[in-house]
Design a protein around this motif. Structure first.
Motif, PDB file in Angstrom:
ATOM      1  N   PHE A 139      21.699  -0.072  -6.169  1.00  0.00           N
ATOM      2  CA  PHE A 139      20.488  -0.498  -6.691  1.00  0.00           C
ATOM      3  C   PHE A 139      19.260   0.784  -6.441  1.00  0.00           C
ATOM      4  CE2 PHE A 139      22.321  -4.750  -5.821  1.00  0.00           C
ATOM      5  CZ  PHE A 139      22.488  -4.964  -7.077  1.00  0.00           C
ATOM      6  N   LEU A 140      18.504   0.888  -7.427  1.00  0.00           N
ATOM      7  CA  LEU A 140      17.369   1.565  -7.560  1.00  0.00           C
ATOM      8  C   LEU A 140      16.219   0.513  -7.486  1.00  0.00           C
ATOM      9  CD1 LEU A 140      15.881   4.264  -7.162  1.00  0.00           C
ATOM     10  CD2 LEU A 140      15.724   4.454  -9.483  1.00  0.00           C
ATOM     11  N   CYS A 141      15.332   0.491  -6.495  1.00  0.00           N
ATOM     12  CA  CYS A 141      14.286  -0.517  -6.427  1.00  0.00           C
ATOM     13  C   CYS A 141      12.959   0.233  -6.379  1.00  0.00           C
ATOM     14  CB  CYS A 141      14.612  -1.560  -4.844  1.00  0.00           C
ATOM     15  SG  CYS A 141      16.006  -2.298  -5.175  1.00  0.00           S
ATOM     16  N   ARG A 142      12.170  -0.177  -7.278  1.00  0.00           N
ATOM     17  CA  ARG A 142      10.867   0.193  -7.500  1.00  0.00           C
ATOM     18  C   ARG A 142       9.934  -0.865  -6.891  1.00  0.00           C
ATOM     19  NH1 ARG A 142       9.300   2.533 -12.841  1.00  0.00           N
ATOM     20  NH2 ARG A 142       9.311   0.384 -13.288  1.00  0.00           N
ATOM     21  N   LEU A 143       8.881  -0.663  -5.995  1.00  0.00           N
ATOM     22  CA  LEU A 143       7.928  -1.551  -5.701  1.00  0.00           C
ATOM     23  C   LEU A 143       6.632  -1.141  -5.801  1.00  0.00           C
ATOM     24  CD1 LEU A 143       9.402  -2.496  -1.927  1.00  0.00           C
ATOM     25  CD2 LEU A 143       9.311  -3.973  -4.047  1.00  0.00           C
ATOM     26  N   THR A 144       5.822  -2.273  -6.480  1.00  0.00           N
ATOM     27  CA  THR A 144       4.287  -1.876  -6.928  1.00  0.00           C
ATOM     28  C   THR A 144       3.541  -2.874  -6.478  1.00  0.00           C
ATOM     29  OG1 THR A 144       5.343  -0.780  -9.019  1.00  0.00           O
ATOM     30  CG2 THR A 144       3.104  -1.145  -9.002  1.00  0.00           C
ATOM     31  N   PRO A 145       2.519  -2.511  -5.713  1.00  0.00           N
ATOM     32  CA  PRO A 145       1.388  -3.580  -5.233  1.00  0.00           C
ATOM     33  C   PRO A 145       0.986  -4.048  -6.493  1.00  0.00           C
ATOM     34  CG  PRO A 145       1.404  -1.555  -3.947  1.00  0.00           C
ATOM     35  CD  PRO A 145       2.055  -1.148  -5.156  1.00  0.00           C
ATOM     36  N   ARG A 146       0.492  -5.424  -6.328  1.00  0.00           N
ATOM     37  CA  ARG A 146       0.079  -6.152  -7.543  1.00  0.00           C
ATOM     38  C   ARG A 146      -1.580  -6.356  -7.185  1.00  0.00           C
ATOM     39  NH1 ARG A 146       3.398  -5.160 -11.401  1.00  0.00           N
ATOM     40  NH2 ARG A 146       5.300  -6.264 -11.332  1.00  0.00           N
ATOM     41  N   GLY A 147      -2.454  -6.776  -7.898  1.00  0.00           N
ATOM     42  CA  GLY A 147      -3.871  -7.334  -7.918  1.00  0.00           C
ATOM     43  C   GLY A 147      -4.746  -6.014  -7.867  1.00  0.00           C
ATOM     44  N   ALA A 148      -6.065  -6.454  -7.791  1.00  0.00           N
ATOM     45  CA  ALA A 148      -7.309  -5.504  -7.864  1.00  0.00           C
ATOM     46  C   ALA A 148      -7.172  -4.598  -6.387  1.00  0.00           C
ATOM     47  CB  ALA A 148      -8.661  -6.214  -7.815  1.00  0.00           C
ATOM     48  N   ARG A 149      -6.839  -5.246  -5.127  1.00  0.00           N
ATOM     49  CA  ARG A 149      -6.682  -4.438  -4.215  1.00  0.00           C
ATOM     50  C   ARG A 149      -5.695  -3.517  -4.059  1.00  0.00           C
ATOM     51  NH1 ARG A 149      -5.039  -6.952   1.675  1.00  0.00           N
ATOM     52  NH2 ARG A 149      -5.087  -4.925   2.974  1.00  0.00           N
ATOM     53  N   ALA A 150      -4.812  -3.800  -4.987  1.00  0.00           N
ATOM     54  CA  ALA A 150      -3.461  -2.767  -5.049  1.00  0.00           C
ATOM     55  C   ALA A 150      -3.967  -1.643  -5.856  1.00  0.00           C
ATOM     56  CB  ALA A 150      -2.282  -3.091  -5.645  1.00  0.00           C
ATOM     57  N   VAL A 151      -4.850  -1.756  -6.917  1.00  0.00           N
ATOM     58  CA  VAL A 151      -5.363  -0.671  -7.635  1.00  0.00           C
ATOM     59  C   VAL A 151      -6.238   0.019  -7.050  1.00  0.00           C
ATOM     60  CG1 VAL A 151      -6.646  -0.557  -9.700  1.00  0.00           C
ATOM     61  CG2 VAL A 151      -5.127  -2.234  -9.924  1.00  0.00           C
ATOM     62  N   GLU A 152      -7.054  -0.518  -6.184  1.00  0.00           N
ATOM     63  CA  GLU A 152      -8.086   0.156  -5.494  1.00  0.00           C
ATOM     64  C   GLU A 152      -7.250   1.155  -4.346  1.00  0.00           C
ATOM     65  OE1 GLU A 152     -11.796  -0.667  -2.166  1.00  0.00           O
ATOM     66  OE2 GLU A 152     -10.751  -2.239  -3.473  1.00  0.00           O
ATOM     67  N   GLU A 153      -6.238   0.271  -3.595  1.00  0.00           N
ATOM     68  CA  GLU A 153      -5.365   1.380  -2.617  1.00  0.00           C
ATOM     69  C   GLU A 153      -4.729   2.331  -3.361  1.00  0.00           C
ATOM     70  OE1 GLU A 153      -3.309  -1.562  -0.514  1.00  0.00           O
ATOM     71  OE2 GLU A 153      -5.070  -2.397   0.628  1.00  0.00           O
ATOM     72  N   ALA A 154      -4.258   2.095  -4.461  1.00  0.00           N
ATOM     73  CA  ALA A 154      -3.427   3.153  -5.229  1.00  0.00           C
ATOM     74  C   ALA A 154      -4.424   4.353  -5.398  1.00  0.00           C
ATOM     75  CB  ALA A 154      -2.721   2.541  -6.545  1.00  0.00           C
ATOM     76  N   GLY A 155      -5.747   3.932  -5.993  1.00  0.00           N
ATOM     77  CA  GLY A 155      -6.506   5.020  -6.481  1.00  0.00           C
ATOM     78  C   GLY A 155      -7.040   5.813  -5.199  1.00  0.00           C
ATOM     79  N   LEU A 156      -7.249   5.212  -4.176  1.00  0.00           N
ATOM     80  CA  LEU A 156      -7.633   5.695  -3.093  1.00  0.00           C
ATOM     81  C   LEU A 156      -6.538   6.497  -2.227  1.00  0.00           C
ATOM     82  CD1 LEU A 156      -9.700   6.149  -0.564  1.00  0.00           C
ATOM     83  CD2 LEU A 156      -8.961   4.025   0.428  1.00  0.00           C
ATOM     84  N   ASP A 157      -5.405   6.068  -2.124  1.00  0.00           N
ATOM     85  CA  ASP A 157      -4.241   6.754  -1.705  1.00  0.00           C
ATOM     86  C   ASP A 157      -4.019   8.218  -2.814  1.00  0.00           C
ATOM     87  OD1 ASP A 157      -1.850   6.889  -0.211  1.00  0.00           O
ATOM     88  OD2 ASP A 157      -0.961   6.859  -2.065  1.00  0.00           O
ATOM     89  N   ARG A 158      -4.097   8.123  -3.861  1.00  0.00           N
ATOM     90  CA  ARG A 158      -4.047   9.138  -4.680  1.00  0.00           C
ATOM     91  C   ARG A 158      -5.406  10.209  -4.513  1.00  0.00           C
ATOM     92  NH1 ARG A 158      -2.546   5.492  -8.720  1.00  0.00           N
ATOM     93  NH2 ARG A 158      -4.739   5.425  -9.703  1.00  0.00           N
ATOM     94  N   SER A 159      -6.485   9.741  -3.839  1.00  0.00           N
ATOM     95  CA  SER A 159      -7.557  10.572  -3.956  1.00  0.00           C
ATOM     96  C   SER A 159      -7.319  11.218  -2.496  1.00  0.00           C
ATOM     97  CB  SER A 159      -8.945   9.730  -3.855  1.00  0.00           C
ATOM     98  OG  SER A 159      -9.088   9.386  -5.165  1.00  0.00           O
ATOM     99  N   LEU A 160      -7.066  10.400  -1.532  1.00  0.00           N
ATOM    100  CA  LEU A 160      -6.778  11.034   0.052  1.00  0.00           C
ATOM    101  C   LEU A 160      -5.629  12.071  -0.197  1.00  0.00           C
ATOM    102  CD1 LEU A 160      -6.908   7.737   1.883  1.00  0.00           C
ATOM    103  CD2 LEU A 160      -8.747   9.565   1.785  1.00  0.00           C
ATOM    104  N   THR A 161      -4.483  11.631  -0.876  1.00  0.00           N
ATOM    105  CA  THR A 161      -3.219  12.587  -1.132  1.00  0.00           C
ATOM    106  C   THR A 161      -3.865  14.019  -1.665  1.00  0.00           C
ATOM    107  OG1 THR A 161      -1.780  10.981  -1.375  1.00  0.00           O
ATOM    108  CG2 THR A 161      -1.084  12.975  -1.983  1.00  0.00           C
ATOM    109  N   ALA A 162      -4.855  14.020  -2.601  1.00  0.00           N
ATOM    110  CA  ALA A 162      -5.407  15.273  -3.148  1.00  0.00           C
ATOM    111  C   ALA A 162      -6.145  16.015  -2.222  1.00  0.00           C
ATOM    112  CB  ALA A 162      -5.967  14.658  -4.317  1.00  0.00           C
ATOM    113  N   LEU A 163      -7.000  15.178  -1.571  1.00  0.00           N
ATOM    114  CA  LEU A 163      -7.820  15.586  -0.324  1.00  0.00           C
ATOM    115  C   LEU A 163      -6.960  16.491   0.399  1.00  0.00           C
ATOM    116  CD1 LEU A 163     -10.385  16.310   0.836  1.00  0.00           C
ATOM    117  CD2 LEU A 163     -10.265  14.014   1.958  1.00  0.00           C
TER     118      LEU A 163
END
Length: 470
Positions: free
Chosen positions: A258-282
């Motif tokens: 099985f290839l399993c892909r997990l995605t956080p749900r909700g506004a917090r997940a969107v915020e954390e995902a955006g912050l995670d991408r920004s921190l990774t880019a930094l």
């Protein structure tokens, strides 16, 4: 035992003395595929070709040619040695000889040389090796093919690892038979606040609450039965976070996974995902070197700026190495920074030198953060190259209070005493700083200051930093 007419014992060879020419010919025919009669001057006088010799090579035409003209250059020395040993009545030795052929491939034959005892003539008894040579070539070709396949598999594995690790999505490979996690990327490890090694070989369903475990079991069974992709929402165990799961069935050699892909749900997940991408880019694009270590100081991740500072090409070169090995005082600097950061949460600026892989020393300022919430605990270091700033400053500075005190003494104190007093102020300030940074570890402080332990104690007593009895 056999005896002759005089009563003496016969040797094994003596018992073949009565074999006639026809018998010798039969022995040669039975014991060899090719037989050559060589004259004293190295000319092939006669040729015998057995029924199993390859017909493609016109062996009968060798008659009348010099034996050295019929073999390859590297075989001529072997032929010469064989003929010389045979004419000296030494025991024959089998040697592999390559004959020249009109084609690209040589014709290999294994020869033994036997003297006829008549005018220096020698018989070369040969066994055809062309089948063995063909098998060897096939073996070499098979080995080359295996190495090429292995290299191709390594390239595929490398591409898979790059894609698997660089994606921001949490991905896991789960066995369809056992339900255990076979592989997980760094994004999945961050999602579950675990190391990749802690997730590997663990039951995937145990990552979720009881209700979600039942839903997951039914979904996996359906995917395994139908082969179709399935999506569902689950809640993680512990923090009860809502996660979206996409499951895809695929086959790998003789097992289904099985290839399993997990995605956080909700506004917090969107915020954390955006912050995670920004921190990774930094982290990736910052001019300052950034490195993360485990609790023992071993490097886990290092950005491109750190690799440039260390003069290494890829992160795998430094991963797992002690961060202290790159610092000017390996036994002191790392321990001082980690101890202070652990006690206070962070250490703003720590000045030391950084040593590259080629031994180049660079002055740096390091900020240290203790990551207590990381599982397991870790440390983050930000290094800034201050070589230009150090060159502009021209050296260390003294606090403004000390400078004002010295200025007040101008006119009332001789210059020599002012200079000596200034030196004492700076020396005491440096000693106090080293003692504070090392948490009163005087051995480490002495090493940091470049002093012997005894010299440090003398100066501590001089400035009243310890009791005279110590």
């Amino acid at each position: 035992m056999h005896v002759n007419k005089n009563g003496a014992f016969l040797s094994a060879l003596d018992r073949f003395a009565d074999v006639d020419a026809h018998g010798v010919k039969a022995i040669i025919a039975a014991g060899s595929d090719i037989a050559l009669l060589i004259t004293a001057d190295g000319v092939v006088q006669d040729v015998y070709v057995g029924p199993e010799a390859p017909p493609a090579n016109d062996i009968q035409s060798w008659s009348g040619h010099g034996i050295y003209d019929l073999v390859t250059e590297e075989s001529r020395e072997k032929i010469s040695d064989m003929l010389e040993r045979a004419r000296s009545d030494e025991a024959p030795r089998w040697r592999e000889i390559n004959h020249r052929t009109p084609g690209a491939e040589d014709f290999p034959v294994r020869y033994a040389a036997i003297s006829t005892g008549e005018g220096g003539k020698v018989i070369l008894l040969g066994r055809d090796l062309h089948m063995v040579a063909q098998l060897q070539q096939r073996l070499v070709q098979a080995q080359l093919t295996m190495e090429q396949d292995y290299e191709r598999i390594r390239q595929i594995e490398t591409r898979y690892r790059v894609l698997f690790e660089t994606t921001h999505e949490a991905l896991l490979i789960v066995s369809s038979e056992t339900g255990r996690i076979l592989d997980a990327n760094s994004a999945a490890a961050r999602l579950f606040a675990r190391e990749v090694q802690e997730l590997t070989n663990r039951v995937f369903a145990n990552r979720f609450d009881t209700t979600s475990q039942q839903q997951l079991a039914a979904a996996l069974a359906q995917v395994r039965e139908t082969g179709r992709e399935r999506s569902l929402d689950l809640r993680s165990r512990g923090d009860n976070a809502q996660l979206g799961l996409d499951v895809l069935l695929f086959r790998s050699v003789n097992e289904t996974l099985f290839l399993c892909r997990l995605t956080p749900r909700g506004a917090r997940a969107v915020e954390e995902a955006g912050l995670d991408r920004s921190l990774t880019a930094l982290y990736r694009q910052a001019n300052d070197a950034i490195v993360f270590t485990d609790a023992g100081g071993a490097i886990k991740w290092a950005n491109t700026a750190f690799l440039g500072l260390a003069d290494v090409a890829v992160s795998e070169t430094v991963r797992g190495a002690s961060f202290g090995e790159f610092l000017g005082r390996p036994a002191v600097d790392l321990n001082v920074m980690m101890t202070n950061a652990r006690a206070k949460g962070r250490l703003s600026v720590y000045s030391t030198s950084f040593r590259s892989a080629f031994g180049v020393s660079i002055p740096v300022e390091i900020s240290t953060t203790y990551l207590a919430d990381a599982k397991p605990e870790a440390y983050g270091f930000v290094l800034r190259d201050v070589s230009r700033a150090a060159a502009l400053r021209g050296g260390p500075t003294v606090s403004s209070d000390s400078v004002e005190h010295i200025i007040d003494l101008v006119g009332s104190t001789p210059l020599k005493e002012l200079v000596r007093g200034t030196t004492d102020v700076v020396e005491k300030l440096c000693i106090e700083t080293a003692i504070r940074l090392t948490n009163n570890n005087r051995t480490s402080a002495a090493e940091m200051l470049g002093l012997s332990r005894q010299s440090l104690y003398v100066k501590l007593r001089k400035y009243g930093l310890i009791d005279q009895e110590e």
